[in-house]
Design an enzyme around this catalytic site. Sequence first.
Site, PDB file in Angstrom:
ATOM      1  N   CYS A  10      -9.835  69.275  62.030  1.00 41.55           N
ATOM      2  CA  CYS A  10      -9.541  67.864  61.785  1.00 41.55           C
ATOM      3  C   CYS A  10     -10.685  67.040  62.366  1.00 41.55           C
ATOM      4  O   CYS A  10     -11.602  67.575  62.976  1.00 41.55           O
ATOM      5  CB  CYS A  10      -8.234  67.486  62.471  1.00 41.55           C
ATOM      6  SG  CYS A  10      -6.938  66.982  61.346  1.00 41.55           S
ATOM      7  N   CYS A  82      -7.539  67.132  57.187  1.00 39.14           N
ATOM      8  CA  CYS A  82      -7.725  65.724  56.857  1.00 39.14           C
ATOM      9  C   CYS A  82      -8.939  65.594  55.943  1.00 39.14           C
ATOM     10  O   CYS A  82      -9.818  66.457  55.936  1.00 39.14           O
ATOM     11  CB  CYS A  82      -7.887  64.871  58.114  1.00 39.14           C
ATOM     12  SG  CYS A  82      -9.408  65.122  59.025  1.00 39.14           S
ATOM     13  N   CYS A  89     -17.094  69.022  56.851  1.00 39.80           N
ATOM     14  CA  CYS A  89     -17.027  70.348  57.454  1.00 39.80           C
ATOM     15  C   CYS A  89     -18.341  71.087  57.262  1.00 39.80           C
ATOM     16  O   CYS A  89     -18.832  71.205  56.142  1.00 39.80           O
ATOM     17  CB  CYS A  89     -15.899  71.153  56.812  1.00 39.80           C
ATOM     18  SG  CYS A  89     -15.739  72.827  57.454  1.00 39.80           S
TER      19      CYS A  89
END
Length: 140
Positions: A10, A82, A89
């Site tokens: 997250c 999220c 990422c």
Amino acid sequence: MKKTTILFLCTGNSCRSQMAEGWARHLKNNEIMAYSAGIEKHGINPFALKVMAEAGIDISNQESTTIDELPVSEFDWVVTLCGHASETCPYFPGKRVHQGFDDPPKLVKEEWSEEEKLAPYRKVRDEIQEFIESLPHSLK
């Protein structure tokens, strides 16, 4: 049997990813080696601690960490929780899947009582529990 390693990712590693790690360790410890991290480190949200404790899961010993602080760098799965984490990422070897959940801190209003503020946290906690119960088989 080799455990499936899963990183729950997250933005701040303060709420949703902490809940997911806690649920995975509690419900799937024999199948999953769970980790959580954030793109940033925000500390564990006190309301997340509270609603997980209500469910009988103590996540107070978990730490809010960034990706760079993880003890391992390879996972079977990286699960982003999220949109921001999904979009930013970094690359990890292995498979990646996005399973978004509402962000409880963004759902609460400043003028709400503590009990009113806990309701969105409980809702997301229960949704994450349902998701974790399906793992690791739902990822394959």
